[in-house]
Design a protein around this motif. Structure first.
Motif, PDB file in Angstrom:
ATOM      1  N   ILE A  27       1.050  -1.149   0.141  1.00  0.00           N
ATOM      2  CA  ILE A  27      -0.213   0.329  -0.108  1.00  0.00           C
ATOM      3  C   ILE A  27       1.212   1.219  -0.233  1.00  0.00           C
ATOM      4  CG2 ILE A  27      -1.087   0.817   1.410  1.00  0.00           C
ATOM      5  CD1 ILE A  27      -2.634  -1.330   2.533  1.00  0.00           C
ATOM      6  N   ASP A  28       1.584   0.774   1.465  1.00  0.00           N
ATOM      7  CA  ASP A  28       2.559   2.218   0.690  1.00  0.00           C
ATOM      8  C   ASP A  28       3.808   2.852  -0.720  1.00  0.00           C
ATOM      9  OD1 ASP A  28       2.111   2.910   3.530  1.00  0.00           O
ATOM     10  OD2 ASP A  28       4.172   2.142   3.854  1.00  0.00           O
ATOM     11  N   SER A  29       3.925   1.166  -1.563  1.00  0.00           N
ATOM     12  CA  SER A  29       4.793   1.449  -2.078  1.00  0.00           C
ATOM     13  C   SER A  29       3.829   2.303  -3.971  1.00  0.00           C
ATOM     14  CB  SER A  29       5.271   0.686  -2.914  1.00  0.00           C
ATOM     15  OG  SER A  29       4.611   0.061  -3.005  1.00  0.00           O
ATOM     16  N   PHE A  30       2.371   2.080  -2.950  1.00  0.00           N
ATOM     17  CA  PHE A  30       1.048   2.724  -3.923  1.00  0.00           C
ATOM     18  C   PHE A  30       1.256   3.895  -4.700  1.00  0.00           C
ATOM     19  CE2 PHE A  30      -3.136   2.848  -6.309  1.00  0.00           C
ATOM     20  CZ  PHE A  30      -2.758   1.501  -7.120  1.00  0.00           C
ATOM     21  N   PRO A  31       1.835   3.805  -5.725  1.00  0.00           N
ATOM     22  CA  PRO A  31       1.358   6.020  -6.204  1.00  0.00           C
ATOM     23  C   PRO A  31       0.314   6.906  -6.305  1.00  0.00           C
ATOM     24  CG  PRO A  31       0.434   4.337  -8.236  1.00  0.00           C
ATOM     25  CD  PRO A  31       0.835   3.418  -7.169  1.00  0.00           C
ATOM     26  N   GLY A  32       0.446   7.213  -5.313  1.00  0.00           N
ATOM     27  CA  GLY A  32      -0.895   8.056  -5.179  1.00  0.00           C
ATOM     28  C   GLY A  32      -1.460   9.406  -6.313  1.00  0.00           C
ATOM     29  N   CYS A  81      -7.787   2.204  -1.613  1.00  0.00           N
ATOM     30  CA  CYS A  81      -7.652   0.653  -0.996  1.00  0.00           C
ATOM     31  C   CYS A  81      -6.964   0.186  -2.417  1.00  0.00           C
ATOM     32  CB  CYS A  81      -8.338   0.064  -0.515  1.00  0.00           C
ATOM     33  SG  CYS A  81      -8.675  -1.339  -0.186  1.00  0.00           S
ATOM     34  N   PRO A  82      -5.898  -0.577  -2.370  1.00  0.00           N
ATOM     35  CA  PRO A  82      -5.435  -1.418  -3.490  1.00  0.00           C
ATOM     36  C   PRO A  82      -6.457  -2.617  -3.973  1.00  0.00           C
ATOM     37  CG  PRO A  82      -3.301   0.273  -2.429  1.00  0.00           C
ATOM     38  CD  PRO A  82      -4.448   0.222  -1.993  1.00  0.00           C
ATOM     39  N   LEU A  83      -6.516  -2.976  -2.360  1.00  0.00           N
ATOM     40  CA  LEU A  83      -6.768  -4.281  -2.533  1.00  0.00           C
ATOM     41  C   LEU A  83      -8.336  -4.182  -3.352  1.00  0.00           C
ATOM     42  CD1 LEU A  83      -6.494  -5.543   0.649  1.00  0.00           C
ATOM     43  CD2 LEU A  83      -4.881  -6.384  -0.923  1.00  0.00           C
ATOM     44  N   GLY A 109      -6.484  -3.856  -8.417  1.00  0.00           N
ATOM     45  CA  GLY A 109      -6.029  -5.300  -9.156  1.00  0.00           C
ATOM     46  C   GLY A 109      -7.486  -5.599  -9.989  1.00  0.00           C
ATOM     47  N   SER A 110      -7.359  -6.885  -9.910  1.00  0.00           N
ATOM     48  CA  SER A 110      -8.460  -7.515 -10.349  1.00  0.00           C
ATOM     49  C   SER A 110      -9.731  -7.544  -9.991  1.00  0.00           C
ATOM     50  CB  SER A 110      -7.998  -9.087 -11.114  1.00  0.00           C
ATOM     51  OG  SER A 110      -7.828  -9.923 -10.261  1.00  0.00           O
ATOM     52  N   HIS A 111     -10.980  -7.016 -10.391  1.00  0.00           N
ATOM     53  CA  HIS A 111     -11.552  -6.837 -10.206  1.00  0.00           C
ATOM     54  C   HIS A 111     -13.304  -8.259 -10.527  1.00  0.00           C
ATOM     55  CE1 HIS A 111      -9.725  -3.414  -9.803  1.00  0.00           C
ATOM     56  NE2 HIS A 111      -9.550  -3.048 -11.062  1.00  0.00           N
ATOM     57  N   THR A 112     -12.651  -8.905  -9.581  1.00  0.00           N
ATOM     58  CA  THR A 112     -13.723 -10.108 -10.277  1.00  0.00           C
ATOM     59  C   THR A 112     -14.435 -10.548  -8.641  1.00  0.00           C
ATOM     60  OG1 THR A 112     -12.074 -12.112  -9.085  1.00  0.00           O
ATOM     61  CG2 THR A 112     -12.891 -11.258 -11.406  1.00  0.00           C
ATOM     62  N   ARG A 127     -22.601  15.354  14.386  1.00  0.00           N
ATOM     63  CA  ARG A 127     -22.864  14.051  13.517  1.00  0.00           C
ATOM     64  C   ARG A 127     -21.727  12.805  12.460  1.00  0.00           C
ATOM     65  NH1 ARG A 127     -27.093  17.163  13.388  1.00  0.00           N
ATOM     66  NH2 ARG A 127     -26.968  16.375  15.813  1.00  0.00           N
ATOM     67  N   LEU A 128     -21.984  11.953  11.220  1.00  0.00           N
ATOM     68  CA  LEU A 128     -21.458  12.069  10.416  1.00  0.00           C
ATOM     69  C   LEU A 128     -21.494  10.954   9.881  1.00  0.00           C
ATOM     70  CD1 LEU A 128     -17.331  12.414  11.577  1.00  0.00           C
ATOM     71  CD2 LEU A 128     -18.709  13.828  10.133  1.00  0.00           C
ATOM     72  N   MET A 129     -21.769  11.223   8.244  1.00  0.00           N
ATOM     73  CA  MET A 129     -22.099   9.363   7.115  1.00  0.00           C
ATOM     74  C   MET A 129     -20.530   8.930   6.668  1.00  0.00           C
ATOM     75  SD  MET A 129     -24.354   7.875   6.290  1.00  0.00           S
ATOM     76  CE  MET A 129     -25.965   8.713   6.148  1.00  0.00           C
ATOM     77  N   ALA A 130     -20.656   8.358   6.891  1.00  0.00           N
ATOM     78  CA  ALA A 130     -19.306   7.602   5.988  1.00  0.00           C
ATOM     79  C   ALA A 130     -19.484   6.447   5.300  1.00  0.00           C
ATOM     80  CB  ALA A 130     -18.371   7.025   7.380  1.00  0.00           C
ATOM     81  N   LEU A 131     -18.819   6.298   4.164  1.00  0.00           N
ATOM     82  CA  LEU A 131     -18.750   5.361   3.426  1.00  0.00           C
ATOM     83  C   LEU A 131     -17.869   5.158   3.608  1.00  0.00           C
ATOM     84  CD1 LEU A 131     -20.818   4.581  -0.083  1.00  0.00           C
ATOM     85  CD2 LEU A 131     -17.716   4.351  -0.155  1.00  0.00           C
ATOM     86  N   LEU A 132     -17.229   2.991   3.972  1.00  0.00           N
ATOM     87  CA  LEU A 132     -16.322   2.833   3.773  1.00  0.00           C
ATOM     88  C   LEU A 132     -16.270   1.214   2.675  1.00  0.00           C
ATOM     89  CD1 LEU A 132     -16.905   3.912   6.704  1.00  0.00           C
ATOM     90  CD2 LEU A 132     -15.400   1.577   7.614  1.00  0.00           C
ATOM     91  N   CYS A 133     -14.984   0.532   2.253  1.00  0.00           N
ATOM     92  CA  CYS A 133     -14.917  -0.251   1.892  1.00  0.00           C
ATOM     93  C   CYS A 133     -15.221  -1.222   2.255  1.00  0.00           C
ATOM     94  CB  CYS A 133     -13.458  -0.531   0.822  1.00  0.00           C
ATOM     95  SG  CYS A 133     -12.238  -0.177   2.000  1.00  0.00           S
TER      96      CYS A 133
END
Length: 252
Positions: free
Chosen positions: A68-73, A113-115, A119-122, A197-203
């Protein structure tokens, strides 16, 4: 592997006791007709297996963190103005300005989130990715104006009641915070806090992709729609997204 994972989570929340764990398992298995020939055989094997498993988990987490740290921004784009010669101007449209590519998610999502998006999206669930969304009514951000006003109040607020170690100002602010945190007291809450209050969307790896500040009382539908729409703008049109929401029936 499931038992080792369960034991690891259990020992995070209570004092680790491998001997008690093994003794309990041996007693339970003996009642089921499975008796060990050696008294400590399960304890030694369990302790060794748990140690190796936890080391393996640490190695996996370290490797994932390295990836993750090596993934380009997010990409950078040149600043264009009227002084830029026309033949050398680089033009981008809204589709490319967020790093969106036709066959994959945007660079923004990939960097978070590179995961999920890199990557492949299956998926065996019939969707390209899964996200969850919910509101949090416990997070509070103190009001800056309130703090500044409190510091500026002279006189009686600086007094200290007999037997107390803090001035009246601190006690009053503490009491007001309980009133402000009450969900039924909207005016007091917004006076005491900038954010209530907050609304959040997470992977599904628990990474917050979008967070919205809820400025009205209640969990309005548009607070859920806003991060979902923002997510779709960063994804190819052919992607199917599974959304988990505790009151999904309200936005079906």
């Amino acid at each position: 592997m499931d038992i080792l994972e369960f034991a690891s989570e259990l020992f995070v929340r209570m004092g680790p006791n491998e001997q008690a764990w093994a003794a309990t398992m041996m007693k339970y298995l003996k009642a089921c007709g499975h008796e060990f020939a050696t008294a400590d055989s399960l304890r030694w094997r369990f302790a060794n297996a748990l140690s190796h498993y936890q080391v393996l988990v640490c190695l996996i987490n370290a490797e994932m963190a390295k990836i993750i740290d090596s993934f380009p921004g997010p990409p950078t784009y040149p600043v264009l103005d009227e002084t830029t010669p026309i033949p050398f101007r680089n033009y981008t449209n809204m589709h490319n300005s967020v790093g969106h590519v036709q066959d994959g998610p945007s660079i923004y999502l990939q960097s978070w989130c590179p995961l999920c998006f890199g990557g492949s999206h299956t998926s065996g669930l019939g969707v390209s990715t899964i996200a969850c969304i919910d509101a949090n009514f416990q997070i509070k951000c103190n009001s800056t104006e309130m703090m500044e006003d409190d510091r500026a109040v002279p006189g009686e607020d600086d007094a200290v009641e007999p037997g107390m170690n803090v001035p009246n100002l601190v006690l009053d602010t503490c009491g007001n915070s309980f009133i402000a945190a009450d969900g039924d007291r909207i005016k007091a809450s917004t006076q005491q806090f900038d954010d209530t209050r907050l609304m959040a969307l997470l992977c599904h790896h628990d990474i917050a992709l979008y967070v919205a500040n809820m400025r009205t009382a209640g969990e309005k539908q548009f607070y859920a729609f806003a991060p979902i729409v923002a997510l779709f703008k960063e994804l190819p049109e052919w992607w199917t997204v599974g959304i988990l929401y505790d009151i999904a029936c309200q936005i079906h």
